[in-house]
Structure formats: structure tokens, C-alpha cells
Design an enzyme around this catalytic site. Sequence first.
Site, mmCIF file in Angstrom:
data_model
loop_
_atom_site.group_PDB
_atom_site.id
_atom_site.type_symbol
_atom_site.label_atom_id
_atom_site.label_comp_id
_atom_site.label_asym_id
_atom_site.label_seq_id
_atom_site.Cartn_x
_atom_site.Cartn_y
_atom_site.Cartn_z
ATOM 1 N N ASP A 1 0.812 -1.230 0.000
ATOM 2 C CA ASP A 1 0.000 0.000 0.000
ATOM 3 C C ASP A 1 0.839 1.271 0.000
ATOM 4 O O ASP A 1 0.373 2.324 0.403
ATOM 5 C CB ASP A 1 -0.980 -0.015 1.183
ATOM 6 C CG ASP A 1 -0.360 0.486 2.476
ATOM 7 O OD1 ASP A 1 0.852 0.293 2.684
ATOM 8 O OD2 ASP A 1 -1.096 1.079 3.276
ATOM 9 N N GLU A 2 2.066 1.177 -0.474
ATOM 10 C CA GLU A 2 2.994 2.276 -0.258
ATOM 11 C C GLU A 2 3.973 2.413 -1.416
ATOM 12 O O GLU A 2 4.514 1.408 -1.863
ATOM 13 C CB GLU A 2 3.778 1.910 0.996
ATOM 14 C CG GLU A 2 4.231 3.031 1.818
ATOM 15 C CD GLU A 2 4.723 2.472 3.157
ATOM 16 O OE1 GLU A 2 4.079 1.569 3.728
ATOM 17 O OE2 GLU A 2 5.766 2.933 3.593
HETATM 18 N N1 DCP Z 1 -0.142 -5.223 7.573
HETATM 19 C C1 DCP Z 1 -0.048 -6.472 8.153
HETATM 20 N N2 DCP Z 1 0.633 -6.635 9.330
HETATM 21 C C2 DCP Z 1 1.220 -5.584 9.940
HETATM 22 C C3 DCP Z 1 1.135 -4.304 9.364
HETATM 23 C C4 DCP Z 1 0.436 -4.158 8.185
HETATM 24 O O1 DCP Z 1 -0.574 -7.429 7.590
HETATM 25 N N3 DCP Z 1 1.872 -5.761 11.095
HETATM 26 C C5 DCP Z 1 -0.912 -5.060 6.331
HETATM 27 C C6 DCP Z 1 -2.311 -4.572 6.613
HETATM 28 C C7 DCP Z 1 -2.305 -3.127 6.226
HETATM 29 C C8 DCP Z 1 -1.242 -3.072 5.141
HETATM 30 O O2 DCP Z 1 -0.312 -4.104 5.474
HETATM 31 O O3 DCP Z 1 -3.584 -2.689 5.761
HETATM 32 C C9 DCP Z 1 -0.552 -1.729 5.045
HETATM 33 O O4 DCP Z 1 0.124 -1.418 6.239
HETATM 34 P P1 DCP Z 1 0.212 0.028 6.832
HETATM 35 O O5 DCP Z 1 1.297 0.029 7.837
HETATM 36 O O6 DCP Z 1 0.302 1.048 5.735
HETATM 37 O O7 DCP Z 1 -1.151 0.210 7.650
HETATM 38 P P2 DCP Z 1 -2.599 0.551 7.144
HETATM 39 O O8 DCP Z 1 -2.629 0.921 5.702
HETATM 40 O O9 DCP Z 1 -3.509 -0.543 7.532
HETATM 41 O O10 DCP Z 1 -2.980 1.796 8.045
HETATM 42 P P3 DCP Z 1 -2.500 3.318 7.898
HETATM 43 O O11 DCP Z 1 -3.758 4.086 7.635
HETATM 44 O O12 DCP Z 1 -1.884 3.653 9.201
HETATM 45 O O13 DCP Z 1 -1.537 3.376 6.755
HETATM 46 MG MG MG Z 2 -1.289 2.296 4.914
HETATM 47 MG MG MG Z 3 2.011 1.160 4.398
#
Ligand code: DCP
Ligand code: MG
Ligand code: MG
Length: 368
Positions: A110-111
Amino acid sequence: MPERIVMEVDLDYFYAQCEEVRNPALKDKPVVVCIYSGRGGDSGAVTTANYVARRYGVRSGLPIFRAKQLLRGADAVFLKADLDYYDEVSRRIMNILRRYADKFEEVSVDEAYLDITERVKGDYEAAKQLALKIKSEIKQAENLTCSIGIGPNKVVAKIAADHQKPNGLTVIKPHEAAEFIAKMNVDKLPGVGAKTKSILESIGVKTIGELAKQDPQKLTSIFGIKLGNYLYNAANARDDEPVKERLEPTQFSRIATLKQDIQSVKEAEGYVEDLCRDLYSKVSSQGYAFKSVGVICVTDNLSTYSRSETYEHLLDSYDDLKTAATALLSRLLEEEKIKVRRVGVRVSDLVRKLGQKTLYEYITSKAE
Ligand code: DCP
Ligand code: MG
Ligand code: MG
């Protein structure tokens, strides 16, 4: 040459937001996306949660039962992660983002980093407008929000993207960068985890600003040249790391030189096992399964011979790989009757696939 401008795009609560997109009724409820460990019941961990659930303290890496305790009575929805679906959404968004960059680097599902220097001719106002355009295109195409950071390098861009979430946009100009990060805790620097943080604490350094004032030689003596220099420069908002165009790998291979030339698959058994173990661990740690396996043999006059096979089904275990490689090697040696000095194993037709267990371990290992 204008000064570099780097953008970081990170999708908001990505897995959970994907779930909201296909089921808008979830939107106002706490949504928790889980990976089950396979040990039954609620054994497993939270991958991510939407911002409603985060208000209850739910975070990535939390055990599922803990998340359930925190959300008791809150009408929360717990879902099993559907990685193929998130991957598809991710692919489509990455294809959008790529079009906006001079150089593009996908860093996770996602990055991504975008070097936009030339596109915006080094102008921060134009960079901001570009970010707004990107946000609106992603919203229109996929109905997802993201947070974007813009700065003079990757470190600053990433911290800026994290700064305001969800649906944020933070623009940090070069002369503002050091001050912008100075008050933050050191673990806001990309790459600073619990271990580095606690070593820094032990020398009295809590904030990035305090780190920036350390003697760089002291830092390299504690952390080694590479990390020490990185910490010192990053804390001072300096970072030369380029945005790297990265293509998906198409294959992985391992090759070994044998102690003695061999002619039969029996003699090669130990080598094949070592190669396959090493190769499988590489491929699986990168999150790939594969459909094709090949073996390569090099003789003492450096002639090379190879055999490969593409299977109908996905292979994704050490045993699969060893069985396939052994069969191919056996066929090659019978047909060619050569003396082999080096043996290699290759896998290709890669398919991105994080196995349950691998991913589960990944998540829990990050939770500390
Ligand atoms: N992910 C995962 N286990 C983790 C961290 C993340 O499986 N320990 C997965 C789920 C997230 C995705 O990777 O949706 C992207 O991680 P991010 O750190 O970017 O977190 P999010 O997108 O969920 O939240 P934010 O809004 O803080 O970016
Ligand atoms: Mg994210
Ligand atoms: Mg991310």
C-alpha cells in the site's frame, strides 16, 4: 537541475478500507481484518483495523482475542484477510501512481515513492497540486483514500505521509524539514525499530532533534558505519537514497560448485537439497510461489545444459521444489551422460502469494 522532490503515498487502513469498499455497510462499524494462525479458534493476529476500531486501541499485530476484548459490545466486524483481493486493488493503484512519477518505487502493498522532480520542475506548489490530482484519481477509480507526504527526500516524504492520516497531505519544503522532524521521537525515522530506539535512549537520545546533534563518529562507533551515518543524516533531514525503479523479479536461482564432479543424481543429492532449501527460503521469504522449475549443469569445460518444466499447479514448498529439481536433474544426467562440476536450481513463473503461516509470523513478529 532543480532540487529533488519526492512524494510518498500510503493508502489508509488498507486491508480494512478495501473491505469497506466492497461492503459499504461496514463503514461506520469497527472493522478488524485478521489472519488466523491455523491453530484453531481465535488464534491469530490483527493485520489492520479501520479508524473506528483504532479508537478502541486495536492495532496491527494484536492477538485477535485481545481485539475482541477491546471491542466487546461495540458491534465490531471481524473478517478473515483476503490477500488476493487486496493484491489486485494494490496492482491497479500502483499502475495509476506509476503514471505520475519520473521514477517509481513500490515499497509495500500500500505504499510507494514517486520522484516527481522533473514533472513539477522542482516546484512545491505544483507538487501539491499533483498530489491532490493523485488523491482524486485514486478516490474516483477505487473509492479509496490515501495519505501523501512531499519533501526533499524519501525520509522526509515518508515521515510527512505518516504525519497526517487518514486522507492527509503534508508538504515539507527543504528549509522546513529539519525543524519539522526535530520534535518527533526517534522511532518516527524509517528503519528505527525498538532495538535502535532503546540503544539511543540509553545514550540519552529520545527525539530526532537530539539525535541530529550527536557526534556522528559516536553514532558510527555504536551502530556501525552504515546505520550510524544513516541515523545522523536522516535526523538532520538529509537522505540521498534515490527512488529506485524496481521491477518484479521474474526468477530466483542458486548454483553451487561441487567438491568433485558427479555423474549421477544420487551423488548430487546433498547439493540439491542444500540448493533447494536455500532457494525455497529466499523465494518464500519474498512472498512468491512458482510454477516453473529448472536445473542447470555446468561441465568442467564450461558447457552448460539445462532442463525445465512448467507445472499446472502452483508449487510452494521445499518438498515440491526438491522433488521437481531431482526429477529434472535425473533426466538431464541420463540423457546427456556428462560429468558435472556445477549444479544450479532455478524457479520462475512467480506468483505473489504470502502463505498464511509466513504472513502470520510476519505480523506477530512486528508486534513486539
Ligand atoms: N499489515 C499487516 N501486518 C502488519 C502491518 C500491516 O498485515 N503488522 C498489512 C495490513 C495493512 C497493510 O499491510 O492494511 C498496510 O500497512 P500500513 O502500515 O500502511 O497500515 P494501514 O494501511 O492498515 O494503516 P495506515 O492508515 O496507518 O496506513
Ligand atoms: Mg497504509
Ligand atoms: Mg504502508
